[in-house]
Design an enzyme around this catalytic site. Structure first.
Site, PDB file in Angstrom:
ATOM      1  N   GLU A   1      29.215   5.537  17.198  1.00  0.00           N
ATOM      2  CA  GLU A   1      29.331   6.992  17.030  1.00  0.00           C
ATOM      3  C   GLU A   1      28.404   7.496  15.924  1.00  0.00           C
ATOM      4  O   GLU A   1      28.359   6.946  14.833  1.00  0.00           O
ATOM      5  CB  GLU A   1      30.773   7.362  16.686  1.00  0.00           C
ATOM      6  CG  GLU A   1      30.978   8.849  16.450  1.00  0.00           C
ATOM      7  CD  GLU A   1      32.237   9.143  15.658  1.00  0.00           C
ATOM      8  OE1 GLU A   1      32.252  10.176  14.957  1.00  0.00           O
ATOM      9  OE2 GLU A   1      33.186   8.347  15.718  1.00  0.00           O
TER      10      GLU A   1
ATOM     11  N   ARG B   1      30.426   2.972   7.454  1.00  0.00           N
ATOM     12  CA  ARG B   1      31.679   3.626   7.092  1.00  0.00           C
ATOM     13  C   ARG B   1      31.821   3.598   5.564  1.00  0.00           C
ATOM     14  O   ARG B   1      32.269   2.614   4.991  1.00  0.00           O
ATOM     15  CB  ARG B   1      32.859   2.917   7.748  1.00  0.00           C
ATOM     16  CG  ARG B   1      34.173   3.692   7.692  1.00  0.00           C
ATOM     17  CD  ARG B   1      35.293   2.909   8.366  1.00  0.00           C
ATOM     18  NE  ARG B   1      35.002   2.624   9.759  1.00  0.00           N
ATOM     19  CZ  ARG B   1      35.281   3.451  10.777  1.00  0.00           C
ATOM     20  NH1 ARG B   1      35.863   4.613  10.515  1.00  0.00           N
ATOM     21  NH2 ARG B   1      34.990   3.112  12.011  1.00  0.00           N
TER      22      ARG B   1
ATOM     23  N   ARG C   1      35.558  10.474   1.945  1.00  0.00           N
ATOM     24  CA  ARG C   1      36.730  10.051   2.717  1.00  0.00           C
ATOM     25  C   ARG C   1      37.265   8.740   2.161  1.00  0.00           C
ATOM     26  O   ARG C   1      36.506   7.826   1.852  1.00  0.00           O
ATOM     27  CB  ARG C   1      36.385   9.886   4.194  1.00  0.00           C
ATOM     28  CG  ARG C   1      35.934  11.196   4.840  1.00  0.00           C
ATOM     29  CD  ARG C   1      35.672  11.039   6.315  1.00  0.00           C
ATOM     30  NE  ARG C   1      35.119  12.269   6.874  1.00  0.00           N
ATOM     31  CZ  ARG C   1      34.724  12.412   8.132  1.00  0.00           C
ATOM     32  NH1 ARG C   1      34.813  11.389   8.959  1.00  0.00           N
ATOM     33  NH2 ARG C   1      34.239  13.576   8.555  1.00  0.00           N
TER      34      ARG C   1
ATOM     35  N   ARG D   1      24.183   7.388   9.158  1.00  0.00           N
ATOM     36  CA  ARG D   1      24.154   6.645  10.414  1.00  0.00           C
ATOM     37  C   ARG D   1      22.838   6.857  11.161  1.00  0.00           C
ATOM     38  O   ARG D   1      22.374   5.963  11.870  1.00  0.00           O
ATOM     39  CB  ARG D   1      25.347   7.037  11.284  1.00  0.00           C
ATOM     40  CG  ARG D   1      26.673   6.569  10.699  1.00  0.00           C
ATOM     41  CD  ARG D   1      27.827   6.691  11.673  1.00  0.00           C
ATOM     42  NE  ARG D   1      29.073   6.219  11.064  1.00  0.00           N
ATOM     43  CZ  ARG D   1      30.188   5.948  11.726  1.00  0.00           C
ATOM     44  NH1 ARG D   1      30.228   6.123  13.043  1.00  0.00           N
ATOM     45  NH2 ARG D   1      31.276   5.522  11.102  1.00  0.00           N
TER      46      ARG D   1
ATOM     47  N   SER E   1      30.492  13.654  16.456  1.00  0.00           N
ATOM     48  CA  SER E   1      31.606  14.132  17.263  1.00  0.00           C
ATOM     49  C   SER E   1      31.496  15.648  17.340  1.00  0.00           C
ATOM     50  O   SER E   1      31.430  16.315  16.303  1.00  0.00           O
ATOM     51  CB  SER E   1      32.957  13.744  16.639  1.00  0.00           C
ATOM     52  OG  SER E   1      33.313  12.430  16.958  1.00  0.00           O
TER      53      SER E   1
END
Length: 432
Positions: free
Chosen positions: A356, A284, A269, A398, A359
């Site tokens: 987070e 991230r 990403r 994560r 999701s």
């Protein structure tokens, strides 16, 4: 993609639903475009009828004494004029239809009724909490300090090799990262009924359009070459969900609970729009890994499937004894293609915050309509759109961060969770 029939039936209701996401749907623009498309159809039918009538006139003229060539010559001018008008009308209809398609492709999914009102992540609603954050008798460090002190986490070398937002891991830490992947895959395939699947890490434009990343979010993707429509995957959701594109599954193929796939993959990403956020460490990154869960189900099973999929992601956190909370995203924070999303947020002592880690989303038939992913209903014998769902089960980097921070000791060592020890050759800690 939204059902155009539903949009036509009540565009104002669609506008009100999308407003809950903070999205403005221009009803007048849609109505005008759809009206132009309908008028093009009416005009085309009128010209086709006129052409048919003119063609019949040839026989009438022959009956009145003209030769066939004379009759054709008299009518051809009219036919040529009609043909030219039809060509122009066809091109006009194509342009209008393309505008209408582009408009529909840019519309996000309608949020489910139970999605709470709100504009940002601050308005998300906590629905459950599991585990209690550990009270340390020392000042807990973040994962970067822990990994660097172990000599096994290296952002500086990654920056030299590539650039910012990349990481190099060595030794036990790299093995722990791999252990997490294997543990998650074994749990989901062995206990939760998922079929493991291996997919390409490069996808085409049609695949990204099918799951909703394109055309709206191209800046978030890594395109390989300007002259080719190939992209690195932002998540395994894209290739895995697209296994159903342009397919009709028989009812027996879906079984009782639909199709379930578990896929480990790297993800890439660009993190457009996140500059300055989470630049430190592994939270991230441009390249990271996930074990993705994807379900393809009948519409009647959709709501139940979201609860089960979310529970499967939670099971990983519980097996690792990592405290977390579950929140339902508000309308303003929900993803473009989703109709309902639960976020799982794990406790990170180094940040004194929940962050987070997964999701889990239901998309209804939004993606399936774009992909034409269907199943045949045995009661009617007709194809119907599938409902698609996915979620991280979990984001590996994560999860590694959460293990390092929650299992750290004052001497700099890190306890290895019991569930991971069989994958670590029985080792009980890192360092020390």
């Amino acid at each position: 993609m939204l059902d155009i029939k539903a949009v036509r039936q009540d565009p104002e209701a669609v506008a009100q639903a999308l407003a809950r996401r903070g999205f403005t749907f221009d009803v007048d623009q849609f109505t005008a475009l759809d009206g132009r498309r309908k008028q093009a159809d009416v005009d085309s039918q009128a010209l086709l009828a006129e052409r048919k009538s003119a063609s019949k006139k040839i026989g009438q003229l022959v009956g009145q004494g003209l030769s066939v060539d004379e009759a054709k010559a008299q009518v051809n001018e009219t036919l040529e004029k009609i043909a030219a008008q039809l060509d122009e009308l066809t091109e006009q209809a194509k342009r209008v239809q393309q505008e209408l398609d582009d408009l529909l492709l840019g519309l996000p999914n309608l949020p489910a009724d139970e999605v709470p009102e709100g504009q940002s992540e601050d308005d998300n609603v906590e629905v459950a909490r599991w585990g209690e954050p550990l009270a340390f008798d020392f000042n807990p460090r973040d994962h970067v300090e822990i990994g660097e002190a172990l000599g096994q986490l290296d952002s500086e070398t990654a920056g030299k090799i590539t650039g910012s937002r990349f990481t190099v891991m060595y030794g036990e830490l790299a093995r722990l990262h791999r252990a997490l992947i294997q543990f998650m895959l074994n749990l989901h395939t062995g206990e939760h009924g998922y079929q493991e699947i291996y997919v390409p890490y490069i996808v085409n434009r049609d695949s990204l359009r099918g799951t909703g990343q394109l055309p709206k979010f191209e800046e978030d993707l890594f395109k390989l070459r300007a002259d080719q429509d190939y992209y690195l995957i932002p998540t395994a959701e894209v290739p895995v969900t697209n296994v159903a594109r342009d397919r009709i599954f028989e009812d027996a193929e879906l079984g009782e609970s639909g199709l379930r796939f578990a896929c480990h993959s790297p993800c890439f990403r660009s993190e457009a729009g996140s500059y300055g956020r989470d630049t430190r460490g592994m939270i991230r990154q441009h390249q990271f890994e996930k074990v993705e869960l994807v379900q393809l189900v009948r519409a009647a099973d959709s709501d139940r499937a979201l609860e089960s999929l979310t529970g499967h992601a939670e099971a990983v956190l519980q097996a690792l004894a990592l405290p977390y909370r579950k929140v339902i995203l508000c309308g303003g924070d929900i993803g473009f293609s989703a109709r309902k999303t639960y976020d799982l947020e794990v406790w990170l002592p180094g940040q004194s915050a929940y962050r987070e880690i997964s999701s889990c989303s239901s998309f209804g038939d939004f993606q399936a309509r774009r992909m034409q992913a269907r199943w045949r209903n045995p009661a009617t014998g007709k194809p119907e759109l599938l409902h698609t769902l996915n979620g991280s089960g979990l984001a590996v980097g994560r999860t590694l961060v959460a293990v390092l921070e929650n299992y750290q000791r004052a001497d700099g060592s890190v306890v290895i969770p019991e569930a991971l020890r069989p994958y670590m050759g029985g080792a009980e800690q890192l360092g020390g």
